[in-house]
Motif scaffolding. Structure first.
Motif, PDB file in Angstrom:
ATOM      1  N   GLU A  78    -160.072 -41.192  -8.061  1.00 26.04           N
ATOM      2  CA  GLU A  78    -160.604 -40.081  -7.254  1.00 26.04           C
ATOM      3  C   GLU A  78    -159.490 -39.107  -6.865  1.00 26.04           C
ATOM      4  OE1 GLU A  78    -163.474 -37.786  -5.203  1.00 26.04           O
ATOM      5  OE2 GLU A  78    -163.663 -39.336  -6.728  1.00 26.04           O
ATOM      6  N   ALA A  79    -158.353 -39.645  -6.452  1.00 26.21           N
ATOM      7  CA  ALA A  79    -157.220 -38.782  -6.081  1.00 26.21           C
ATOM      8  C   ALA A  79    -156.754 -37.975  -7.286  1.00 26.21           C
ATOM      9  CB  ALA A  79    -156.073 -39.615  -5.524  1.00 26.21           C
ATOM     10  N   ASP A  80    -156.718 -38.598  -8.452  1.00 23.83           N
ATOM     11  CA  ASP A  80    -156.313 -37.913  -9.675  1.00 23.83           C
ATOM     12  C   ASP A  80    -157.278 -36.774  -9.983  1.00 23.83           C
ATOM     13  OD1 ASP A  80    -154.806 -37.554 -12.128  1.00 23.83           O
ATOM     14  OD2 ASP A  80    -156.523 -38.463 -13.156  1.00 23.83           O
ATOM     15  N   ARG A  81    -158.568 -37.028  -9.865  1.00 22.22           N
ATOM     16  CA  ARG A  81    -159.582 -36.004 -10.124  1.00 22.22           C
ATOM     17  C   ARG A  81    -159.444 -34.850  -9.142  1.00 22.22           C
ATOM     18  NH1 ARG A  81    -164.528 -34.462  -8.662  1.00 22.22           N
ATOM     19  NH2 ARG A  81    -164.830 -36.027  -7.069  1.00 22.22           N
ATOM     20  N   MET A  82    -159.221 -35.164  -7.863  1.00 22.36           N
ATOM     21  CA  MET A  82    -159.098 -34.118  -6.843  1.00 22.36           C
ATOM     22  C   MET A  82    -157.852 -33.257  -7.084  1.00 22.36           C
ATOM     23  SD  MET A  82    -160.388 -36.293  -3.514  1.00 22.36           S
ATOM     24  CE  MET A  82    -159.586 -35.201  -2.405  1.00 22.36           C
ATOM     25  N   MET A  83    -156.739 -33.902  -7.450  1.00 23.24           N
ATOM     26  CA  MET A  83    -155.513 -33.139  -7.728  1.00 23.24           C
ATOM     27  C   MET A  83    -155.727 -32.235  -8.932  1.00 23.24           C
ATOM     28  SD  MET A  83    -152.292 -35.697  -6.968  1.00 23.24           S
ATOM     29  CE  MET A  83    -152.915 -37.056  -7.954  1.00 23.24           C
ATOM     30  N   GLY A  84    -156.429 -32.726  -9.938  1.00 19.39           N
ATOM     31  CA  GLY A  84    -156.704 -31.917 -11.119  1.00 19.39           C
ATOM     32  C   GLY A  84    -157.567 -30.711 -10.808  1.00 19.39           C
ATOM     33  N   ILE A  85    -158.585 -30.905 -10.005  1.00 24.24           N
ATOM     34  CA  ILE A  85    -159.485 -29.808  -9.633  1.00 24.24           C
ATOM     35  C   ILE A  85    -158.755 -28.780  -8.778  1.00 24.24           C
ATOM     36  CG2 ILE A  85    -161.516 -29.205  -8.242  1.00 24.24           C
ATOM     37  CD1 ILE A  85    -162.715 -31.926  -9.157  1.00 24.24           C
ATOM     38  N   ALA A  86    -158.015 -29.260  -7.793  1.00 17.36           N
ATOM     39  CA  ALA A  86    -157.343 -28.357  -6.848  1.00 17.36           C
ATOM     40  C   ALA A  86    -156.045 -27.786  -7.398  1.00 17.36           C
ATOM     41  CB  ALA A  86    -157.073 -29.094  -5.542  1.00 17.36           C
ATOM     42  N   GLY A  87    -155.466 -28.458  -8.393  1.00 20.70           N
ATOM     43  CA  GLY A  87    -154.157 -28.014  -8.878  1.00 20.70           C
ATOM     44  C   GLY A  87    -153.080 -28.206  -7.827  1.00 20.70           C
ATOM     45  N   ASP A  88    -153.303 -29.139  -6.923  1.00 20.26           N
ATOM     46  CA  ASP A  88    -152.396 -29.390  -5.806  1.00 20.26           C
ATOM     47  C   ASP A  88    -151.826 -30.799  -5.948  1.00 20.26           C
ATOM     48  OD1 ASP A  88    -151.135 -29.860  -3.365  1.00 20.26           O
ATOM     49  OD2 ASP A  88    -152.782 -29.056  -2.171  1.00 20.26           O
ATOM     50  N   LEU A  89    -150.538 -30.897  -6.218  1.00 20.16           N
ATOM     51  CA  LEU A  89    -149.912 -32.190  -6.479  1.00 20.16           C
ATOM     52  C   LEU A  89    -149.160 -32.758  -5.276  1.00 20.16           C
ATOM     53  CD1 LEU A  89    -148.569 -31.514 -10.077  1.00 20.16           C
ATOM     54  CD2 LEU A  89    -150.728 -32.568  -9.389  1.00 20.16           C
ATOM     55  N   ARG A  90    -149.434 -32.257  -4.081  1.00 16.99           N
ATOM     56  CA  ARG A  90    -148.731 -32.757  -2.900  1.00 16.99           C
ATOM     57  C   ARG A  90    -148.945 -34.254  -2.696  1.00 16.99           C
ATOM     58  NH1 ARG A  90    -150.512 -28.660   1.657  1.00 16.99           N
ATOM     59  NH2 ARG A  90    -152.388 -28.778   0.372  1.00 16.99           N
ATOM     60  N   LEU A  91    -150.122 -34.747  -2.975  1.00 16.51           N
ATOM     61  CA  LEU A  91    -150.387 -36.176  -2.828  1.00 16.51           C
ATOM     62  C   LEU A  91    -149.518 -36.968  -3.800  1.00 16.51           C
ATOM     63  CD1 LEU A  91    -151.947 -38.553  -1.647  1.00 16.51           C
ATOM     64  CD2 LEU A  91    -153.753 -38.107  -3.320  1.00 16.51           C
ATOM     65  N   LEU A  92    -149.410 -36.509  -5.024  1.00 17.56           N
ATOM     66  CA  LEU A  92    -148.568 -37.177  -6.015  1.00 17.56           C
ATOM     67  C   LEU A  92    -147.111 -37.225  -5.553  1.00 17.56           C
ATOM     68  CD1 LEU A  92    -148.302 -38.448  -8.850  1.00 17.56           C
ATOM     69  CD2 LEU A  92    -148.002 -36.120  -9.722  1.00 17.56           C
ATOM     70  N   HIS A  93    -146.609 -36.100  -5.044  1.00 21.57           N
ATOM     71  CA  HIS A  93    -145.231 -36.042  -4.548  1.00 21.57           C
ATOM     72  C   HIS A  93    -145.051 -36.960  -3.335  1.00 21.57           C
ATOM     73  CE1 HIS A  93    -143.633 -32.885  -7.140  1.00 21.57           C
ATOM     74  NE2 HIS A  93    -144.831 -32.338  -7.061  1.00 21.57           N
ATOM     75  N   ALA A  94    -146.028 -36.991  -2.449  1.00 21.09           N
ATOM     76  CA  ALA A  94    -145.937 -37.858  -1.265  1.00 21.09           C
ATOM     77  C   ALA A  94    -145.922 -39.328  -1.669  1.00 21.09           C
ATOM     78  CB  ALA A  94    -147.103 -37.573  -0.318  1.00 21.09           C
TER      79      ALA A  94
END
Length: 106
Positions: free
Chosen positions: A2-18
């Motif tokens: 789910e997190a991967d899908r959300m990052m892909g949709i938003a184009g926001d990788l802050r969660l990945l970096h965190a």
């Protein structure tokens, strides 16, 4: 997933970096072919130097009153992460420029 899908949709990788920072890792975007040139390396070096200043400033400001709070430590960690990311970017760009072993320069 789910997190991967959300990052892909938003184009926001802050969660990945965190997540990476929490586990002592650094996320680096591989250098594109166009980024393997002298100017790209100079840009990476200048970005690295600017982040080193941010890290030094964060440490200095945090220790100025003689105490270090958890909030200040998080700010230092964030600044250190940015330095690590810029260093990895520089290494990625230099790696893309490196000649194969045994290559002969004309």
């Amino acid at each position: 997933a789910e997190a991967d899908r959300m990052m892909g949709i938003a184009g926001d990788l802050r969660l990945l970096h965190a997540l990476a920072a929490t586990h002592g890792q650094v996320v680096v975007t591989p250098a594109a072919a166009g980024e393997a040139c002298d100017m790209a390396v100079l840009e990476a070096i200048s970005a690295l130097w600017s982040r080193n200043g941010d890290l030094g400033s964060a440490v200095h400001a945090s220790l100025a009153d003689g105490t270090l709070t958890q909030c200040e430590l998080r700010q230092i960690r964030n600044a250190a992460y940015a330095v690590q990311q810029r260093m990895a970017t520089l290494l990625e760009r230099l790696g893309a420029m490196a000649e194969p072993e045994g290559a002969i320069n004309a």
